[in-house]
Design an enzyme around this catalytic site. Structure first.
Site, PDB file in Angstrom:
ATOM      1  N   HIS A 109      45.306  37.128  44.997  1.00 48.37           N
ATOM      2  CA  HIS A 109      45.307  38.524  44.549  1.00 48.37           C
ATOM      3  C   HIS A 109      46.046  39.425  45.537  1.00 48.37           C
ATOM      4  CE1 HIS A 109      43.773  42.161  42.588  1.00 48.37           C
ATOM      5  NE2 HIS A 109      43.255  41.407  41.651  1.00 48.37           N
ATOM      6  N   SER A 110      47.203  38.983  46.016  1.00 45.73           N
ATOM      7  CA  SER A 110      47.994  39.827  46.902  1.00 45.73           C
ATOM      8  C   SER A 110      48.646  40.968  46.125  1.00 45.73           C
ATOM      9  CB  SER A 110      49.075  39.015  47.605  1.00 45.73           C
ATOM     10  OG  SER A 110      48.505  38.171  48.586  1.00 45.73           O
ATOM     11  N   TYR A 111      48.669  42.142  46.760  1.00 48.89           N
ATOM     12  CA  TYR A 111      49.364  43.309  46.223  1.00 48.89           C
ATOM     13  C   TYR A 111      50.719  43.400  46.925  1.00 48.89           C
ATOM     14  CZ  TYR A 111      44.866  45.169  44.412  1.00 48.89           C
ATOM     15  OH  TYR A 111      43.677  45.362  43.756  1.00 48.89           O
ATOM     16  N   ARG A 170      38.419  38.579  33.950  1.00 49.19           N
ATOM     17  CA  ARG A 170      37.160  39.066  33.386  1.00 49.19           C
ATOM     18  C   ARG A 170      36.619  38.096  32.337  1.00 49.19           C
ATOM     19  NH1 ARG A 170      40.518  43.353  34.352  1.00 49.19           N
ATOM     20  NH2 ARG A 170      39.571  45.028  35.597  1.00 49.19           N
ATOM     21  N   ASP A 219      47.482  45.824  33.358  1.00 53.05           N
ATOM     22  CA  ASP A 219      46.418  44.952  33.871  1.00 53.05           C
ATOM     23  C   ASP A 219      46.237  43.842  32.842  1.00 53.05           C
ATOM     24  OD1 ASP A 219      44.416  43.864  35.371  1.00 53.05           O
ATOM     25  OD2 ASP A 219      43.003  45.530  35.156  1.00 53.05           O
ATOM     26  N   GLU A 257      48.982  37.598  39.254  1.00 57.08           N
ATOM     27  CA  GLU A 257      47.886  36.645  39.329  1.00 57.08           C
ATOM     28  C   GLU A 257      48.153  35.488  38.358  1.00 57.08           C
ATOM     29  OE1 GLU A 257      44.213  39.066  38.859  1.00 57.08           O
ATOM     30  OE2 GLU A 257      45.593  40.731  39.254  1.00 57.08           O
ATOM     31  N   HIS A 282      36.347  38.147  38.494  1.00 55.81           N
ATOM     32  CA  HIS A 282      36.877  37.460  39.677  1.00 55.81           C
ATOM     33  C   HIS A 282      35.833  36.642  40.435  1.00 55.81           C
ATOM     34  CE1 HIS A 282      40.713  39.120  38.996  1.00 55.81           C
ATOM     35  NE2 HIS A 282      40.624  40.231  39.712  1.00 55.81           N
TER      36      HIS A 282
END
Length: 346
Positions: free
Chosen positions: A175-177, A76, A248, A309, A101
């Protein structure tokens, strides 16, 4: 080693990289999106350990950035503005008043030029894209190459290389989960995470850095000897509550630590180690993941995955003393993150 290439929706290409251990990684040239990573558990059951859409067409509305390359600036940017040499730049405000992003038209929406390759013990795809001067409000024409390489040691190596013709801001990530239970068998509450970090960046109620670094000692952010993600989700600590009951946050990595992050799932026995030359990592525990999305293994819900990330900090655009996202003209940007997969020994 093998590369399988298929045409999918919208004339996109799906590349599936497979090594001699039967680990495979599937990715699209659209957004550089990793759609699946299949790795064995302790009983050699091979299952997917990342979140991905059942229908590839849904990636055009990828508001949760599943699996995508993120940029020009990951994270951000406060008030969607920044300045370099007293020159101000206005970006798209795509999350309240802020820029997230790379904006709605960021690198996660790009169709990349793809060049598959294979050697004796690796297989991969090099993705390239030119982001022109002024795109998304950013200065400079930036030549970007992101290379995904799968090795026979069950390593996924992600290399980010870029150059700009003007001073600009750049920090790229994926940005893989991740969910090591396999096929989203469980939420990530019981994932045990270790992070080599003494400090994290404090956030305000809009998830914007305040400019303060906080010590992890005596907080749910102390992952130096490892803890369960559930400890933070269930915590009453103010920073966990601000993040919608989870994480986060940007962790500043200890530079002397080669293996920065270690994740394990005791039930499946799967482990993931992350090495990087990036100065820090945002750990996001899917606290605000959109529920009800049609994923490969079912419908999405909060805490279905965890993102690591690896990147510099956008806070550096407004505060001193943070890992900088500034990239000077003609100076190479060269970053690498390695995800290694294995199993616990019984």
């Amino acid at each position: 080693m093998n590369i399988d290439i298929q045409n999918t929706v919208n004339n996109w290409k799906l590349f599936t990289l497979t090594n001699q251990q039967n680990m495979s990684v599937s990715l699209l040239n659209y957004g550089g999106i990793i759609t699946a990573i299949n790795v064995p558990d302790r009983h050699n059951n091979i299952e997917n350990v990342v979140l991905g859409f059942k229908n590839h067409a849904d990636y055009t509305q990828n508001l949760n950035f599943l699996g995508a390359i993120i940029g020009r600036v990951a994270g951000r940017i406060q008030a969607a503005t920044f300045a370099i040499e007293d020159q101000s730049y206005r970006l798209e405000a795509n999350e309240e008043a802020h820029h997230l992003h790379g904006g709605a038209g960021g690198l996660h929406q790009v169709i990349w030029t793809a060049a598959p390759f294979q050697t004796e013990d690796t297989v991969g795809v090099a993705l390239s894209h030119t982001s022109v001067d002024g795109e998304g409000g950013y200065p400079g024409t930036v030549e970007i190459t992101v290379t995904y390489t799968l090795t026979n040691n069950n390593e996924l190596i992600v290399d980010y290389v870029a150059t700009s013709d003007k001073n600009t801001a750049l920090t790229l990530t994926n940005h893989s989960y991740f969910n090591l239970s396999g096929n989203i068998g469980r939420t990530i509450h019981d994932h045990h995470v270790t992070i080599a970090s003494d400090e994290f960046i404090e956030l305000d109620n809009e998830l914007i850095p305040t400019g303060n670094k906080l010590e992890v000692t005596h907080t749910p952010f102390d992952f130096r000897t490892g803890q369960l993600i559930a400890d933070g989700i269930d915590s009453t600590f103010s920073q966990n509550i601000i993040a919608s009951h989870g994480y986060d946050h940007y962790f500043i990595l200890n530079p002397q630590q080669q293996e920065a992050i270690y994740v394990k799932d005791e039930v499946s026995g799967r482990v993931m180690t992350i090495k990087t030359n990036q100065p820090g990592v945002v750990m996001y525990t899917a606290n605000n993941l959109t529920e009800g999305l049609e994923l490969t293994e079912g419908t999405s819900k909060r805490y279905d995955g965890i993102c690591f990330e690896t990147q510099a900090s956008p806070a550096s655009l407004h505060h001193e003393g943070f890992p900088t996202v500034r990239l000077d003209a003609h100076i190479p940007y060269d970053k690498q993150t390695v995800f290694s997969f294995g199993v616990l020994l019984d």
